[in-house]
Write an enzyme that holds these catalytic residues in place. Sequence first.
Site, PDB file in Angstrom:
ATOM      1  N   ARG A  24      -2.986  -2.849 -18.132  1.00 44.91           N
ATOM      2  CA  ARG A  24      -4.324  -2.021 -17.666  1.00 44.91           C
ATOM      3  C   ARG A  24      -4.262  -0.951 -16.620  1.00 44.91           C
ATOM      4  O   ARG A  24      -3.870  -1.143 -15.599  1.00 44.91           O
ATOM      5  CB  ARG A  24      -5.515  -2.948 -17.238  1.00 44.91           C
ATOM      6  CG  ARG A  24      -5.967  -3.989 -18.322  1.00 44.91           C
ATOM      7  CD  ARG A  24      -6.384  -3.468 -19.553  1.00 44.91           C
ATOM      8  NE  ARG A  24      -7.433  -2.864 -19.454  1.00 44.91           N
ATOM      9  CZ  ARG A  24      -8.726  -3.563 -19.933  1.00 44.91           C
ATOM     10  NH1 ARG A  24      -8.806  -4.580 -20.589  1.00 44.91           N
ATOM     11  NH2 ARG A  24      -9.891  -3.105 -19.873  1.00 44.91           N
ATOM     12  N   GLU A  66      -0.422   4.976  -0.453  1.00 43.65           N
ATOM     13  CA  GLU A  66      -1.269   6.164  -0.748  1.00 43.65           C
ATOM     14  C   GLU A  66      -0.183   7.566  -0.538  1.00 43.65           C
ATOM     15  O   GLU A  66       0.450   7.450   0.395  1.00 43.65           O
ATOM     16  CB  GLU A  66      -2.414   6.474   0.491  1.00 43.65           C
ATOM     17  CG  GLU A  66      -3.641   5.510   0.015  1.00 43.65           C
ATOM     18  CD  GLU A  66      -4.787   5.561   0.963  1.00 43.65           C
ATOM     19  OE1 GLU A  66      -4.430   6.121   2.076  1.00 43.65           O
ATOM     20  OE2 GLU A  66      -5.578   4.908   0.757  1.00 43.65           O
ATOM     21  N   LYS A 125      -3.716   0.320 -24.643  1.00 44.17           N
ATOM     22  CA  LYS A 125      -4.092   0.310 -25.959  1.00 44.17           C
ATOM     23  C   LYS A 125      -3.016   0.093 -27.119  1.00 44.17           C
ATOM     24  O   LYS A 125      -2.207  -0.674 -26.940  1.00 44.17           O
ATOM     25  CB  LYS A 125      -5.239   1.322 -26.181  1.00 44.17           C
ATOM     26  CG  LYS A 125      -6.353   1.270 -25.307  1.00 44.17           C
ATOM     27  CD  LYS A 125      -7.366   2.307 -25.630  1.00 44.17           C
ATOM     28  CE  LYS A 125      -8.598   1.975 -24.698  1.00 44.17           C
ATOM     29  NZ  LYS A 125      -8.641   2.926 -23.645  1.00 44.17           N
ATOM     30  N   TYR A 139       0.776  -1.298  -0.071  1.00 42.70           N
ATOM     31  CA  TYR A 139      -0.043  -0.098   0.043  1.00 42.70           C
ATOM     32  C   TYR A 139       0.807   1.351   0.198  1.00 42.70           C
ATOM     33  O   TYR A 139       1.744   1.370   0.641  1.00 42.70           O
ATOM     34  CB  TYR A 139      -0.875  -0.217   1.242  1.00 42.70           C
ATOM     35  CG  TYR A 139      -2.422  -0.080   0.841  1.00 42.70           C
ATOM     36  CD1 TYR A 139      -3.014   1.103   0.339  1.00 42.70           C
ATOM     37  CD2 TYR A 139      -3.191  -1.000   1.153  1.00 42.70           C
ATOM     38  CE1 TYR A 139      -4.114   0.959  -0.438  1.00 42.70           C
ATOM     39  CE2 TYR A 139      -4.458  -1.137   0.517  1.00 42.70           C
ATOM     40  CZ  TYR A 139      -4.991   0.107  -0.139  1.00 42.70           C
ATOM     41  OH  TYR A 139      -6.212  -0.018  -0.556  1.00 42.70           O
ATOM     42  N   ASP A 174      -7.756  13.428 -24.388  1.00 45.07           N
ATOM     43  CA  ASP A 174      -7.608  12.098 -23.985  1.00 45.07           C
ATOM     44  C   ASP A 174      -7.034  11.440 -25.190  1.00 45.07           C
ATOM     45  O   ASP A 174      -7.641  11.086 -26.392  1.00 45.07           O
ATOM     46  CB  ASP A 174      -9.302  11.725 -23.752  1.00 45.07           C
ATOM     47  CG  ASP A 174      -9.176  10.135 -23.418  1.00 45.07           C
ATOM     48  OD1 ASP A 174      -8.218   9.429 -23.614  1.00 45.07           O
ATOM     49  OD2 ASP A 174     -10.311   9.882 -22.845  1.00 45.07           O
ATOM     50  N   THR A 209      -4.963   5.760 -21.302  1.00 46.41           N
ATOM     51  CA  THR A 209      -4.764   4.284 -20.654  1.00 46.41           C
ATOM     52  C   THR A 209      -3.457   3.890 -21.129  1.00 46.41           C
ATOM     53  O   THR A 209      -2.710   4.394 -22.068  1.00 46.41           O
ATOM     54  CB  THR A 209      -5.738   3.402 -21.090  1.00 46.41           C
ATOM     55  OG1 THR A 209      -6.009   3.704 -22.539  1.00 46.41           O
ATOM     56  CG2 THR A 209      -7.167   3.850 -20.696  1.00 46.41           C
TER      57      THR A 209
HETATM   58  N1  DSN Z   1     -14.076   1.349 -24.129  1.00 51.18           N
HETATM   59  C1  DSN Z   1     -12.914   1.689 -24.540  1.00 51.18           C
HETATM   60  C2  DSN Z   1     -12.665   1.478 -26.000  1.00 51.18           C
HETATM   61  O1  DSN Z   1     -13.214   0.285 -26.339  1.00 51.18           O
HETATM   62  O2  DSN Z   1     -12.700   2.305 -26.816  1.00 51.18           O
HETATM   63  C3  DSN Z   1     -12.288   2.805 -24.358  1.00 51.18           C
HETATM   64  O3  DSN Z   1     -12.229   3.115 -22.937  1.00 51.18           O
END
Ligand code: DSN
Length: 413
Positions: free
Chosen positions: A232, A53, A226, A51, A197, A223
């Site tokens: 993740r 924080e 991707k 942990y 984003d 994120t």
């Molecule tokens: N929901 C995701 C997507 O598939 O694009 C993005 O967060």
Amino acid sequence: MSVLSQFDPEVASYIKEEETRQHDKIRMIASENSVSKAVMEATGSILTNKYSEGYTGKRYYEGQQVIDKIEDLAISRAKELFGADHVNVQPYSGSPANLAVYLAFIKPGDTILGMALPHGGHLTHGSRASISGKYFNAVSYELDENTGLISYDRIEELALQHKPKIIVAGHSAYPRQLDFKRFREIADKVGAILFVDMAHFAGLVAGGAHPSPIPYADVVTTTTHKTLRGPRGGMILCKEEYAKAIDKAVFPGIQGGPHNHTTAGIAVALKEALSPKFKDYAAQIVKNSQTLAKVLMEKGFKLVTDGTDNHLILIDLRNKDVTGKQAAKALDRAGIVCNYNTVPKDDRKAFDPSGIRMGTATLTTRGFKEEEMTQVALWIDKVVTNWDKEEVLDQIAKEVKELCNKKPVPEMF
Ligand code: DSN
């Protein structure tokens, strides 16, 4: 997984089953990828036990001698990769990262301007179904009806009319690059924060295959799983003047302790993204989606914006005898996994819309190039034409598996 198999064979067998599925299928969900063994090892490590924080040097728990070094390493690699002043690597994923941006800059009831969800925006860009549309006065911009492209003039009109505190640029299903300079100019006209984003195209930015929003945006979220090909997770990159506000919004504003195992996985993924090979990877993702787009259009498919210059394509199936959901389900049976998606001016509901979205990052990770993408496009055409003929779909699934056997996901990149 020998210990897991012994203790909990049920979960172990499900993981094995999913591993086989991921190996045997052509995975084209535009928000997914496959991580390296190194990222997997870091993410599955004992760091999950700790942990932490707070932030480096200012934690609410003792025993941070190692965690501080890991978080600092992830931050310095992210800064180097993207050229950002300040980076927070603690967001659990993209949605909490986006919420933290709102918390840092605006109050409930304030106006935000983002891309409409059915036009390719994200839930967190002001959809009424999300907290971003419930707590804020969300105004949405839509794509141009005729071209399917973003209309910057329209965004400017809406910005001048509604005076948003935040303008959101970024998308989940838009197959073109964004003009960040134009977004900046619009934001400056109304004194708005420009929030980009880049979750979908962060890997392309990292590899130089997409313009970077960093010089133009006040704050950028992403994120990490991707096109960036990490575990993740999420990150927020911002100008130094916003560093404190962003850090405070992430912790204690939205979250508790960071997921240290994920932070380590992100650090490893960033090291991969800093390697010269990642430039080739990012360029190949785009070549692959452009090959896919070209062959599909030759076969009579209508693509939103008539092509792509990023990692994804959006197929409008209204000139075919099949809905988005029927096509996605038939493709899945044939071993090609994608998602059904709304298209501009869709007259069908989001749960069974008129389009499908496909991305090429995962296939590029496993070594698919133009030749394989051409084959994939031919299979997609055959599936869509024969979507209700199970024997045709099952035959394609066999052929897909044969190709996948020749192209396993490499352990190292
Ligand atoms: N929901 C995701 C997507 O598939 O694009 C993005 O967060």
